[in-house]
Design a protein around this motif. Structure first.
Motif, mmCIF file in Angstrom:
data_model
loop_
_atom_site.group_PDB
_atom_site.id
_atom_site.type_symbol
_atom_site.label_atom_id
_atom_site.label_comp_id
_atom_site.label_asym_id
_atom_site.label_seq_id
_atom_site.Cartn_x
_atom_site.Cartn_y
_atom_site.Cartn_z
ATOM 1 N N ASN A 106 -8.278 -14.285 5.459
ATOM 2 C CA ASN A 106 -8.402 -15.510 4.667
ATOM 3 C C ASN A 106 -7.630 -15.428 3.349
ATOM 4 O O ASN A 106 -8.059 -15.949 2.323
ATOM 5 N N CYS A 107 -6.502 -14.724 3.398
ATOM 6 C CA CYS A 107 -5.661 -14.618 2.205
ATOM 7 C C CYS A 107 -4.205 -14.706 2.649
ATOM 8 O O CYS A 107 -3.913 -15.041 3.800
ATOM 9 N N ASP A 108 -3.290 -14.413 1.742
ATOM 10 C CA ASP A 108 -1.867 -14.457 2.089
ATOM 11 C C ASP A 108 -1.346 -13.113 2.575
ATOM 12 O O ASP A 108 -0.544 -13.059 3.505
ATOM 13 N N VAL A 109 -1.795 -12.038 1.933
ATOM 14 C CA VAL A 109 -1.275 -10.709 2.238
ATOM 15 C C VAL A 109 -2.406 -9.685 2.134
ATOM 16 O O VAL A 109 -3.218 -9.743 1.211
ATOM 17 N N ILE A 110 -2.434 -8.742 3.085
ATOM 18 C CA ILE A 110 -3.291 -7.564 2.979
ATOM 19 C C ILE A 110 -2.399 -6.335 3.080
ATOM 20 O O ILE A 110 -1.634 -6.195 4.033
ATOM 21 N N VAL A 111 -2.493 -5.457 2.101
ATOM 22 C CA VAL A 111 -1.710 -4.219 2.099
ATOM 23 C C VAL A 111 -2.658 -3.033 2.234
ATOM 24 O O VAL A 111 -3.854 -3.130 1.956
ATOM 25 N N SER A 112 -2.123 -1.906 2.676
ATOM 26 C CA SER A 112 -2.898 -0.672 2.720
ATOM 27 C C SER A 112 -2.784 -0.015 1.353
ATOM 28 O O SER A 112 -1.800 0.641 1.031
ATOM 29 N N GLU A 114 -3.148 2.103 -2.076
ATOM 30 C CA GLU A 114 -3.279 3.480 -2.544
ATOM 31 C C GLU A 114 -3.310 3.469 -4.069
ATOM 32 O O GLU A 114 -2.569 2.715 -4.700
ATOM 33 N N THR A 115 -4.153 4.328 -4.642
ATOM 34 C CA THR A 115 -4.331 4.353 -6.086
ATOM 35 C C THR A 115 -3.657 5.584 -6.682
ATOM 36 O O THR A 115 -3.877 6.698 -6.204
ATOM 37 N N PHE A 116 -2.843 5.381 -7.714
ATOM 38 C CA PHE A 116 -2.179 6.466 -8.424
ATOM 39 C C PHE A 116 -2.418 6.293 -9.917
ATOM 40 O O PHE A 116 -2.222 5.204 -10.459
ATOM 41 N N GLY A 208 -6.332 -5.587 -0.839
ATOM 42 C CA GLY A 208 -6.024 -4.213 -0.466
ATOM 43 C C GLY A 208 -7.110 -3.621 0.408
ATOM 44 O O GLY A 208 -8.296 -3.782 0.123
ATOM 45 N N LYS A 209 -6.699 -2.986 1.495
ATOM 46 C CA LYS A 209 -7.610 -2.277 2.391
ATOM 47 C C LYS A 209 -7.041 -0.884 2.630
ATOM 48 O O LYS A 209 -5.983 -0.534 2.108
ATOM 49 N N ASP A 210 -7.723 -0.099 3.443
ATOM 50 C CA ASP A 210 -7.269 1.260 3.734
ATOM 51 C C ASP A 210 -7.126 1.394 5.247
ATOM 52 O O ASP A 210 -8.053 1.800 5.934
ATOM 53 N N PHE A 211 -5.953 1.039 5.768
ATOM 54 C CA PHE A 211 -5.784 1.066 7.217
ATOM 55 C C PHE A 211 -4.603 1.915 7.683
ATOM 56 O O PHE A 211 -4.449 2.176 8.869
ATOM 57 N N MET A 212 -3.762 2.373 6.753
ATOM 58 C CA MET A 212 -2.637 3.226 7.126
ATOM 59 C C MET A 212 -2.940 4.684 6.795
ATOM 60 O O MET A 212 -3.474 4.989 5.722
ATOM 61 N N ILE A 213 -2.597 5.586 7.739
ATOM 62 C CA ILE A 213 -2.777 7.025 7.536
ATOM 63 C C ILE A 213 -1.395 7.673 7.547
ATOM 64 O O ILE A 213 -0.636 7.510 8.510
#
Length: 307
Positions: A106-112, A114-116, A208-213
């Protein structure tokens, strides 16, 4: 949800594995290819006909440096449709598309995400951009607190306009990318700068989600083939960005997973054994030559050490 894969002549071998991994979990999802012929022309007919895959056509055939994906992001033909846009060096490890945040997109973009904590580090500069240099270009820039690899992005079709990208990208000229002094890593630099800024302005909705490893991480090494086959343990992607990539899969990390999906791909192909063997001859020779050159390069120093 539809899936788009960016592919060139050099990574079509990986694209076959990527497609097979998607089809293992999702036999009916729509899959499209973005073909970049800058390194040379190549056929994807086998993938298209065997795995029900389609090619998105553009007047431009030779893109380079992820430019094909930028053309796709601005393509009005796909406005409002939901997509997962991938690089070829990726495999599914489970039923990612069944995740609630994907089903309820329900948005435009979801990225995987990462926090630095240190955007001033040399690694950050090499991977994204130099924040000091960017601050000169845009004095109002502030670090969003996170980054993302651009090899896997959920998005709505036509979520960004050509006019918005015009300062950074030429849709008609060559080379396509502008201001490489500020944005040296092409889409990786531009989108990590631009999307958080557009989100702050309210122009797009970014999540932002966490789906890439990452392929070389401890988490990736801990994924078993049985877990991948079940499809329920790791609703993720593995991405070999920056890692060793060779059709000689036994040399790569997570080789069991790669071989499993390569076997699945060729289980549907006529004359599979012959094709598979032929396709590994040239890469095998190149790989051996590379190893030989590295050995010869290191030999003088080893001989001095022995003395």
């Amino acid at each position: 949800m539809n899936i788009v894969i960016n592919v060139t002549k050099h990574d079509i071998w990986f694209c076959r594995i990527c497609v097979a991994s998607i089809r293992f979990y999702y036999p009916d999802v729509k899959i499209f290819l973005l073909k970049d012929e800058l390194p040379g022309k190549f056929s994807t007919r086998e993938i298209e006909e065997t795995w029900s895959v389609h090619v998105i056509e553009y007047p431009v055939k030779r893109f380079g440096m992820s430019a094909a994906k930028i053309h796709f992001y601005c393509d009005q033909r796909f406005a409002g449709q939901r997509f997962l846009v991938l690089d070829s060096d990726i495999v599914f490890t489970g039923r990612l598309l069944d995740e609630k945040y994907v089903e309820d997109f329900n948005c435009d973009v979801i990225v995987s995400e990462e926090t630095f904590s240190d955007p001033g580090s040399e690694w950050f500069k090499r991977t994204y951009f130099d924040c000091k240099q960017l601050k000169k270009y845009d004095p109002n820039y502030t670090y969003a607190g996170f980054t993302f690899n651009c090899g896997q992005i959920f998005c709505l079709g036509n979520f960004i306009k050509k006019e918005t990208l015009a300062p950074y990208f030429s849709f008609n000229g060559s080379p396509s990318w502008k201001r490489l002094d500020v944005f040296p890593m092409h889409d990786q630099s531009v989108l990590n700068y631009l999307l958080p800024q557009l989100s702050k302005q309210g122009s797009i909705q970014l999540k932002g989600k966490d789906f890439m490893i990452w392929s070389e991480t401890k988490k990736a090494r801990g994924i078993t083939l049985d877990a991948v086959k079940s499809g329920t343990h790791y609703p993720n992607l593995i991405h070999w960005a920056g890692a060793l990539r060779t059709p000689l899969l036994v040399s790569m990390s997570n080789k069991e997973i790669l071989l499993f999906f390569e076997n699945y791909y060729y289980s549907k192909i006529s004359f599979a054994r012959l094709k598979r063997t032929i396709r590994k001859v040239n890469p095998g020779i190149k790989h051996l030559i590379k190893l030989l050159m590295l050995t010869l390069r290191d030999f003088p120093s080893k001989r001095r050490t022995l003395k």
